[in-house]
Scaffold this motif. Structure first.
Motif, PDB file in Angstrom:
ATOM      1  N   ARG A 147      -8.587   0.977   2.519  1.00  0.00           N
ATOM      2  CA  ARG A 147      -8.979  -0.419   1.520  1.00  0.00           C
ATOM      3  C   ARG A 147      -7.757  -0.904   0.662  1.00  0.00           C
ATOM      4  NH1 ARG A 147     -13.831   0.315  -1.773  1.00  0.00           N
ATOM      5  NH2 ARG A 147     -14.233   2.136  -0.994  1.00  0.00           N
ATOM      6  N   ASP A 149      -4.642  -0.242   1.586  1.00  0.00           N
ATOM      7  CA  ASP A 149      -3.631  -0.940   2.378  1.00  0.00           C
ATOM      8  C   ASP A 149      -4.020  -2.220   2.600  1.00  0.00           C
ATOM      9  OD1 ASP A 149      -2.074   1.371   2.044  1.00  0.00           O
ATOM     10  OD2 ASP A 149      -2.690   2.235   4.010  1.00  0.00           O
ATOM     11  N   GLU A 150      -5.136  -2.465   2.808  1.00  0.00           N
ATOM     12  CA  GLU A 150      -5.553  -3.925   3.259  1.00  0.00           C
ATOM     13  C   GLU A 150      -5.452  -4.750   1.896  1.00  0.00           C
ATOM     14  OE1 GLU A 150      -9.572  -3.633   4.263  1.00  0.00           O
ATOM     15  OE2 GLU A 150      -9.158  -2.743   6.408  1.00  0.00           O
ATOM     16  N   ILE A 151      -5.835  -4.171   0.769  1.00  0.00           N
ATOM     17  CA  ILE A 151      -5.486  -5.177  -0.334  1.00  0.00           C
ATOM     18  C   ILE A 151      -4.203  -5.411  -0.737  1.00  0.00           C
ATOM     19  CG2 ILE A 151      -5.905  -5.201  -2.956  1.00  0.00           C
ATOM     20  CD1 ILE A 151      -8.348  -3.691  -2.369  1.00  0.00           C
ATOM     21  N   ARG A 152      -3.229  -4.609  -0.501  1.00  0.00           N
ATOM     22  CA  ARG A 152      -1.776  -4.757  -0.281  1.00  0.00           C
ATOM     23  C   ARG A 152      -1.313  -5.778   0.497  1.00  0.00           C
ATOM     24  NH1 ARG A 152      -1.603   1.069  -0.938  1.00  0.00           N
ATOM     25  NH2 ARG A 152      -1.718   1.507  -3.062  1.00  0.00           N
ATOM     26  N   LYS A 153      -2.064  -5.502   1.693  1.00  0.00           N
ATOM     27  CA  LYS A 153      -1.494  -6.453   2.604  1.00  0.00           C
ATOM     28  C   LYS A 153      -1.814  -7.989   2.315  1.00  0.00           C
ATOM     29  CE  LYS A 153      -1.294  -3.749   6.861  1.00  0.00           C
ATOM     30  NZ  LYS A 153      -1.946  -3.644   8.174  1.00  0.00           N
ATOM     31  N   LYS A 154      -3.185  -8.124   1.829  1.00  0.00           N
ATOM     32  CA  LYS A 154      -3.767  -9.512   1.492  1.00  0.00           C
ATOM     33  C   LYS A 154      -2.959 -10.142   0.326  1.00  0.00           C
ATOM     34  CE  LYS A 154      -8.016 -11.321  -0.517  1.00  0.00           C
ATOM     35  NZ  LYS A 154      -9.534 -11.181  -0.756  1.00  0.00           N
ATOM     36  N   TYR A 155      -2.251  -9.234  -0.617  1.00  0.00           N
ATOM     37  CA  TYR A 155      -1.720  -9.920  -1.702  1.00  0.00           C
ATOM     38  C   TYR A 155      -0.226  -9.701  -1.382  1.00  0.00           C
ATOM     39  CZ  TYR A 155      -6.205 -10.363  -3.779  1.00  0.00           C
ATOM     40  OH  TYR A 155      -7.241 -10.783  -4.103  1.00  0.00           O
ATOM     41  N   GLY A 156       0.256  -9.362  -0.391  1.00  0.00           N
ATOM     42  CA  GLY A 156       1.682  -9.347   0.108  1.00  0.00           C
ATOM     43  C   GLY A 156       2.341  -8.121  -0.712  1.00  0.00           C
ATOM     44  N   SER A 158       2.856  -5.313   0.632  1.00  0.00           N
ATOM     45  CA  SER A 158       2.673  -4.127   1.567  1.00  0.00           C
ATOM     46  C   SER A 158       4.194  -3.444   1.724  1.00  0.00           C
ATOM     47  CB  SER A 158       2.215  -4.472   2.966  1.00  0.00           C
ATOM     48  OG  SER A 158       3.058  -5.665   3.496  1.00  0.00           O
TER      49      SER A 158
END
Length: 167
Positions: A147, A149-156, A158
């Motif tokens: 979860r 990691d998904e949030i980090r990807k969503k907000y860039g 990552s």
């Protein structure tokens, strides 16, 4: 309370001594006086022994555990019960005593073994619960990491952590 602790042993000792003196102070001829009677009359007195072959009532020789053969053979001696000879009585009591001792040993062995089995079962159950808890914790940890990691990807976010150089 202190009087009861003192009174009980003293009274038991006095009762025991009175019983012993009452038995030993009785005339030694009490059994021999019943020589012309029957087995039942002879054995009314606990200290008497009936001999079938001689049809005599004699005082039980307490100094020797078993009555001597010269007094009366064991298979002809009666003590306590007229229908059971002394030899059968001794064998029966010996067998019963042995069975009781064996039963106690088996019970002690089984109880100790069962207690250990119960402890082993308890430990195994605790271990299973600990394993389940650890598995659930690891699953939750993996879900949280996914979860995040998904949030980090969503907000860039990552990319590499800028603070990783300092650690």
């Amino acid at each position: 309370m202190m009087d009861l602790r003192f009174f009980l042993p003293v009274s038991l000792l006095a009762f025991g001594l009175a019983t012993v003196f009452a038995q030993t102070s009785a005339p030694g001829r009490a059994c021999e006086e019943k020589n012309g009677t029957t087995c039942e009359e002879c054995l009314n007195n606990v200290t008497c022994l009936w001999c079938i072959t001689t049809k005599t009532c004699v005082t039980y020789p307490v100094k020797t555990i078993l009555p001597p053969h010269a007094l009366c053979p064991l298979n002809n001696a009666r003590w306590g019960l007229c229908w059971m000879n002394f030899q059968t009585l001794i064998i029966t009591l010996g067998v019963l005593g042995g069975v009781i001792i064996i039963a106690l040993l088996v019970c002690m062995f089984c109880c100790c073994k069962c207690e250990n089995l119960g402890a082993k079962r308890f430990e195994a159950r605790k271990q299973r619960q600990a394993n389940k808890t650890k598995t659930k914790r690891d699953e939750r940890k993996a879900e949280m990491k996914e979860r995040h990691d998904e949030i980090r990807k969503k907000y860039g976010l990552s990319g590499q952590n800028p603070y990783s150089k300092f650690s």
